[in-house]
Design an enzyme around this catalytic site. Sequence first.
Site, PDB file in Angstrom:
ATOM      1  N   HIS A  96     -15.506  18.021  48.952  1.00 49.62           N
ATOM      2  CA  HIS A  96     -14.997  16.968  49.832  1.00 49.62           C
ATOM      3  C   HIS A  96     -15.778  15.658  49.730  1.00 49.62           C
ATOM      4  CE1 HIS A  96     -12.723  20.222  51.732  1.00 49.62           C
ATOM      5  NE2 HIS A  96     -12.023  19.306  52.353  1.00 49.62           N
ATOM      6  N   GLU A 110       0.973  18.310  48.242  1.00 50.22           N
ATOM      7  CA  GLU A 110       0.666  16.999  47.688  1.00 50.22           C
ATOM      8  C   GLU A 110       1.551  16.635  46.495  1.00 50.22           C
ATOM      9  OE1 GLU A 110      -1.597  19.191  48.646  1.00 50.22           O
ATOM     10  OE2 GLU A 110      -2.835  18.171  50.148  1.00 50.22           O
TER      11      GLU A 110
HETATM   12  C1  LIG Z   1      -5.105  20.489  49.214  1.00 42.96           C
HETATM   13  C2  LIG Z   1      -5.659  20.097  50.561  1.00 42.96           C
HETATM   14  N1  LIG Z   1      -4.952  19.234  51.328  1.00 42.96           N
HETATM   15  C3  LIG Z   1      -5.427  18.881  52.558  1.00 42.96           C
HETATM   16  C4  LIG Z   1      -6.621  19.382  53.029  1.00 42.96           C
HETATM   17  C5  LIG Z   1      -7.178  18.959  54.424  1.00 42.96           C
HETATM   18  N2  LIG Z   1      -7.017  20.119  55.324  1.00 42.96           N
HETATM   19  C6  LIG Z   1      -8.029  20.983  55.501  1.00 42.96           C
HETATM   20  S1  LIG Z   1      -7.575  22.292  56.447  1.00 42.96           S
HETATM   21  C7  LIG Z   1      -6.011  21.714  56.631  1.00 42.96           C
HETATM   22  C8  LIG Z   1      -5.007  22.509  57.412  1.00 42.96           C
HETATM   23  C9  LIG Z   1      -4.712  23.837  56.777  1.00 42.96           C
HETATM   24  O1  LIG Z   1      -3.946  24.622  57.627  1.00 42.96           O
HETATM   25  P1  LIG Z   1      -3.734  26.184  57.383  1.00 42.96           P
HETATM   26  O2  LIG Z   1      -3.535  26.465  55.935  1.00 42.96           O
HETATM   27  O3  LIG Z   1      -2.646  26.630  58.294  1.00 42.96           O
HETATM   28  O4  LIG Z   1      -5.117  26.854  57.787  1.00 42.96           O
HETATM   29  P2  LIG Z   1      -5.942  26.762  59.155  1.00 42.96           P
HETATM   30  O5  LIG Z   1      -6.859  25.591  59.044  1.00 42.96           O
HETATM   31  O6  LIG Z   1      -4.966  26.639  60.272  1.00 42.96           O
HETATM   32  O7  LIG Z   1      -6.733  28.012  59.230  1.00 42.96           O
HETATM   33  C10 LIG Z   1      -5.868  20.485  55.983  1.00 42.96           C
HETATM   34  C11 LIG Z   1      -4.637  19.674  55.999  1.00 42.96           C
HETATM   35  C12 LIG Z   1      -7.346  20.246  52.170  1.00 42.96           C
HETATM   36  N3  LIG Z   1      -8.552  20.734  52.510  1.00 42.96           N
HETATM   37  N4  LIG Z   1      -6.832  20.616  50.970  1.00 42.96           N
END
Ligand SMILES: Cc1ncc(C[n+]2csc(CCOP(=O)(O)OP(=O)(O)O)c2C)c(N)n1
Lengths: 328, 328
Positions: free
Chosen positions: A132, A63
Site C-alpha cells: 500500500h 478495477e
Molecule cells: C484491489 C483492491 N481494491 C481496493 C482495495 C481497498 N480496500 C481494502 S478492503 C476493501 C473492502 C473489501 O471488502 P470485502 O472483500 O467484503 O472484505 P471485508 O473488508 O469486508 O472483510 C477495499 C475496497 C484493496 N485493498 N484492493
Amino acid sequence: MSELKKITYREALKAGIREALLNDDRVFLMGEDVGRYGGAFAVSKSLLEEFGEDRIMDVPLSESGFVGAGIGASLAGMKPIVEVMTVNFGLLPMDQIVNNAATLLHMSGGQLNVPVVIRMSCGIGKQLAAQHSHSWEPLFAHIPGLVVVSVGTHEDARGMLHTALEHPDPVIIFEYTSMLNLEAEIQIDAGHTDISRAKVRREGKDISIITYGIGVYKALEAAKRLSEQGIDAEVIDLRVLRPLDEDCFIKSVSKTHRALLVEEAWASVNISSEVSARIMENAFYELDAPVKRLGGSEVPIPYPLHLENASVPQVEDIENAVIKILRP
Amino acid sequence: MKNKNNLDPEKAEKLLFQMLLMRKFEEKSAELYTKEKIRGFLHLYIGEEAVATGIIQALKPEDYILATYREHAHALARGVDAGVIMAEMYGKQEGCSRGRGGSMHLFDKEKNFFGGNAIVSGHLPLATGMALASKKLKRDNITVCFFGEGAAAEGEFHEALNLASLWKVPVLFVCENNLYAMGTALRYTHAVQEIEKKGPAYGIESKAVDGMDLLKLMEAANKAVEQVRSSGEPYLLVCNTYRFRAHSMFDAELYRDKTEVEKWKKRDPIPKFRKYLLKENLISEAKVQELEKRLNTEIQKAVDLAEAGTWEAKEELTRFVYSENPVS
Ligand SMILES: Cc1ncc(C[n+]2csc(CCOP(=O)(O)OP(=O)(O)O)c2C)c(N)n1
C-alpha cells in the site's frame, strides 16, 4: 495581488472535482466508495448528497471492469472522472489503461478519442507497508498515449482536474495520500493548471533540484535551509511526467550548471533516469558537475516507521546531496 | 465423551478459549492503536470470530491457509503465537514477518499460513495455484482461502474459481460475507446477492451457512473440508456474518445505522457458544472464569513480547529483495 486562502490539499482536490461537476453535465465521478463512504480519503465527502447517484457512482470492487467502463463512457461522449482508490490497485486495470485508453486513438487511425481522467492516490502513506505504499508514476509514464500528471502542490490540486478534463486524451492524475491534511495558502482566483508545462517553484542560480509530487515541498524546504548556508537552489516541479517539459529543465540546468533529481519512486528506471538522459543529450556541455539522483531505496516499502523513512529521500538527504555537489 | 455435535469438554474449552482470545486480542490491538503502538491499517474481525474458528478447526496442520488483511484471528486459530503477531503489529523484528509486514501481512510458513494479503481478491489465484501444486505433487493437503463478499466482485475471484474447477484442484473458498466492502453494501455491488449462486456457474458445489453460529459453521466446514479432501475438487462455502467494528481505524461509519449494528450484536457468536456449552454441561462456570484469567495473562504476555521487541537495523533495509541463499 489577489486574496489568499488557507486550504488543505484534500479540500483543494474536492474543490476541483466540485467545480468540474458544476461546469459540465457530462462529468461524473465513479470509483470504489466515492459516494456513501465519502471517498476512501474523504475527498468526495458529501458530493453524493449534492450531486446524486447518477453523478457520484459507487462501484463494486472490479478495477478492470469499472476503469474499462469509464474508458467506454468517454468514447461515447461522457467525461468520466474515474477514481482508482490508490495506485496500489492500479495494476488490475493496467490492461484497460494500456491496451485500450492509450491505444485506441492510434489503432483507429485517429478516429477515437478517449478523454477519460483517471485519478489515483499514490505514494507512501502512514506505515501502510509493502502493498500500500507504491510510487508507480514511472510505470504509467512509460506508456505513449497517456498524459501523466502529478499533483505536487495545493494550487495544482485544485487547478489540474479542469485542464485534464478538457484534454482530448486519457489523463492519469497522481495525488498524494500523505499530503491530504497539509495546509497551504493559495490564491482564491488561481486559475487552472497548464498541464503541458513544468513549473519553476523557486528560482535560484547555484543548482537545479528537479522533482515532482511529494518531492516538491521537500525540495522547497531543503532550498530554504540551503539558502541559510549561502546556496541558492532552483526548484523545478516537473508536474507533467509524460510528455516531459524538457525545455523547462534544460533551460534551468543551462543556467545553474548543476542538477539534483529527486523522487520517491524506486531509483532504477524512474522519471529521474529519463530526465538525466535528456540532460546528457541536450545540455552535457553546460554541466559543471555530474548529474546526481536521489530516488527511493530499491526495496518493498517496510512497515516500521524508521525503515519507511529510510526508504525515500528526506529533506536532509536533499540538503546533504546539494552540499556534496557544490562543496565536494 | 462427545455430544451430538461431536464436542467433548476438551475441544469445547479449546474453541471457546480461541474465540475469546481473538476478541480480547483485537480489543487490545484497538487500544494499542489509539496509543500509536500499532500504526498503519488495522482491520478488526470482531463479530466474525466463529468463521475462522469453525473453518480452521476442521483442517489439518499441513493444509494451506490464505487470508486477507483482516487476518489476526485466522493466524491465532492456526496457532501462530499471539506475542509474535503482536510484535509484528508493532513492527518489531520478533514479529512473524520480521516486522516488515504489520497487521495486514502476517505470514508463517512453518504453520502453512500464507498471509496476510491486502490486494482484495489478489490471493484467490494463488490459492488455486497452491492447490494445483498439491495435486501435481500428490500431496493430500487442501488449500483454504478466505475472502470477503467484496472480493467476489473482482475478476480474480471469477478467474480463480473457473480455473480451480477446470483443473479440479482441492481448494475450499470461504467467503466471509459481512455485508459491507468498506462502506459499500452488498446490495450496491452484486447483481446477484447470494454469493453461493456464483459457484455453480463454474461447476463448483456451494453452500451458505450462518456465520454467527459456531456449531453450524463446524458442521458445514467439516463437510466441506471432507468433500474437498476426498474429491480433490473445489468447494465454495459462504459464511453470512457481520463485522461489529469499523472497516478499519480510519472509518467514520457513515454508511450504516447504529441500530443495524446493535441488532447484529445480539447474535454475537461468543456468548452464544458459551451459553450452549454451559447448558450442555460441556464446561463449568468456574472453568469459564479460569479461561478469562488465562486470557488476560496471555494478552499481557503478547504485549510484553512486543514491547520488549527490537527494531531491525536500518542497514538491513535492502535485505530480502532477492534470496540470500539461492538454492542451486
Ligand atoms: C484491489 C483492491 N481494491 C481496493 C482495495 C481497498 N480496500 C481494502 S478492503 C476493501 C473492502 C473489501 O471488502 P470485502 O472483500 O467484503 O472484505 P471485508 O473488508 O469486508 O472483510 C477495499 C475496497 C484493496 N485493498 N484492493
